[in-house]
Design an enzyme around this catalytic site. Structure first.
Site, PDB file in Angstrom:
ATOM      1  N   ALA A 116      17.419  40.850  28.141  1.00  0.00           N
ATOM      2  CA  ALA A 116      18.628  41.171  28.551  1.00  0.00           C
ATOM      3  C   ALA A 116      19.115  40.636  29.845  1.00  0.00           C
ATOM      4  O   ALA A 116      20.502  40.727  30.173  1.00  0.00           O
ATOM      5  CB  ALA A 116      18.903  42.683  28.523  1.00  0.00           C
ATOM      6  N   TYR A 243       9.512  59.139  43.405  1.00  0.00           N
ATOM      7  CA  TYR A 243      10.699  58.770  42.648  1.00  0.00           C
ATOM      8  C   TYR A 243      11.759  58.619  43.371  1.00  0.00           C
ATOM      9  O   TYR A 243      12.308  57.475  44.034  1.00  0.00           O
ATOM     10  CB  TYR A 243      10.703  59.638  41.337  1.00  0.00           C
ATOM     11  CG  TYR A 243      11.752  59.119  40.547  1.00  0.00           C
ATOM     12  CD1 TYR A 243      11.131  58.245  39.607  1.00  0.00           C
ATOM     13  CD2 TYR A 243      13.098  59.126  40.364  1.00  0.00           C
ATOM     14  CE1 TYR A 243      12.075  57.766  38.289  1.00  0.00           C
ATOM     15  CE2 TYR A 243      13.983  58.731  39.367  1.00  0.00           C
ATOM     16  CZ  TYR A 243      13.378  57.792  38.472  1.00  0.00           C
ATOM     17  OH  TYR A 243      14.254  57.346  37.544  1.00  0.00           O
TER      18      TYR A 243
END
Length: 404
Positions: A116, A243
């Site tokens: 992609a 994160y």
């Protein structure tokens, strides 16, 4: 046709083979779990592009879009075909099952397999929208998690890393040994160095999403009112150091900044919108690679039980907002928050209490380990109810044909 009896073979959370029948049944289960719309979609349906359609939230976006909005269009993913020695990747089999569901529903979905990030894929998608779908795209859902990306302009390949910023981070994490016995262990991840942050942003930030919009707009394919959403995650303070405050968090912040830039541009040019959708925790192939996330998700399930909202329910809510079936309610940062059920003070306090108490000896009473272990297996088509794992199954399932 190659048929084999398949049993799970794994190294940690990474499985070497996938089970075609289990993957097919898991897609059917997601489809059935997706709420029916108040009114059945009528007409040809809006034209959508889902990038990253074969797994996790991208798969949920595809199935929920098909059921809730009656989408047609192009789905893009990057999966490996079966070989003589190995099965295809789980996403390959899930895509084949999703294509059959779309066919049964009478919706024209084209499934493309490839990179992609490449301009070649962007050209292929644009050609299909132009030639097969009337030259108008209504929606684009961007759900890409990848370890590396080659920049089409420079030819340089960038690699993303999962590291804290500023100093090393020690966190608890959940592991299973070869016999499936759980262990809670502390692991340390060293801090980002050199250009780690820039590399991660180049892969997981908003650059490729914006390039998709540029490419499609340059071909005149964005319909009036075109709306795009990139799927994201914020998560708990318990996992923030690795994160949201780490390298991947900087990339997510870049993604959100890109949404604001694109939103202003699309409003001006086609009366459209660009947003990020912040989703709740789930067991995915991407999330299991992040230290601490597996432990956190198992504890969250222990607190919430069936109150943990599955991805397909979250994406049904997203499609309802995007299509106007429900009010569009972005926050001040232009984000649709589908994670509020997870981040309430009460839920986070309960998970934090269990996190502090979690050890190898105590974890079985704190986390829903059976659910978590089965969810990991189901990512690869194993532990799916209703599947006979003693039976041989065909592994050389073809990729869906879109030429007819």
């Amino acid at each position: 046709m190659t048929e084999r009896v398949l049993t799970p073979r794994n190294r940690g959370f990474l499985f070497l083979d996938s089970h075609p029948a289990g993957c097919e049944q898991s897609v059917t289960d997601m489809w059935q779990a997706c709420p029916d719309p108040a009114d059945a979609p009528e007409g040809a349906g809006p034209v959508a592009l889902v990038i990253g359609s074969s797994a996790g939230y991208g798969l949920a976006a595809t199935l929920a879009g098909l059921k809730r909005a009656g989408i047609r269009g192009v789905m893009v993913s990057f999966e490996k075909a079966p070989t003589e020695r190995r099965t295809a990747t789980a996403g390959w089999y899930r895509t084949a099952a999703t294509a059959e569901l779309a066919r049964t529903a009478g919706r024209d979905l084209v499934f493309l397999n490839g990179d992609a990030f490449s301009d070649a894929m962007k050209d292929q998608v644009a050609d299909l929208v132009e030639q097969r779908f009337g030259g108008r795209l209504d929606y684009l859902i961007y759900s890409v998690a990848a370890p590396r990306r080659t920049d089409p302009d420079t030819g340089l390949t960038h690699s993303s890393v999962l590291k804290p910023i500023g100093r090393a981070n020690r966190t608890k994490t959940l592991l299973f040994d070869g016999q499936g016995v759980p262990e809670v262990r502390e692991v340390e991840t060293g801090p980002a160095e050199g250009d780690d942050v820039e590399q991660t942003v180049a892969v997981m930030g908003g650059a490729d999403w914006e390039r998709w919009i540029d490419h499609l707009a340059g071909r005149g394919l964005l319909g009036e009112g075109f709306t795009t959403a990139a799927l994201s995650y914020i998560g708990s303070p318990l996992t923030a150091a690795i994160y949201r405050q780490g390298t991947i968090g900087v990339a997510k912040a870049h993604l959100e900044a890109t949404a604001r830039t694109l939103d202003a541009r699309l409003a001006r040019t086609v009366g459209g919108r660009a947003l990020t959708s912040v989703n709740g925790a789930a067991v995915t192939q991407s999330s299991t690679a992040i230290p601490g996330i597996g432990l956190y998700t198992g504890l969250l399930r222990g607190v919430l039980g069936t109150g943990l909202v599955p991805p397909v329910h979250q994406l049904a809510a997203l499609w309802d907002q995007l299509t106007g079936a429900a009010p569009l309610a972005p926050d001040d940062e232009g984000r649709i928050r589908l994670d509020t059920w997870e981040l309430t003070d009460g839920v986070q306090a309960a998970v934090a209490e269990r996190w502090a108490a979690a050890t190898t000896d105590s974890i079985a009473g704190l986390a829903d380990l059976g659910w978590f272990r089965d969810e990991v297996h189901r990512l690869y088509g194993f532990a799916v109810p209703g599947v006979d794992y003693t039976a041989a199954v065909a592994t050389d399932v073809p990729w869906p044909d879109h030429t007819s």
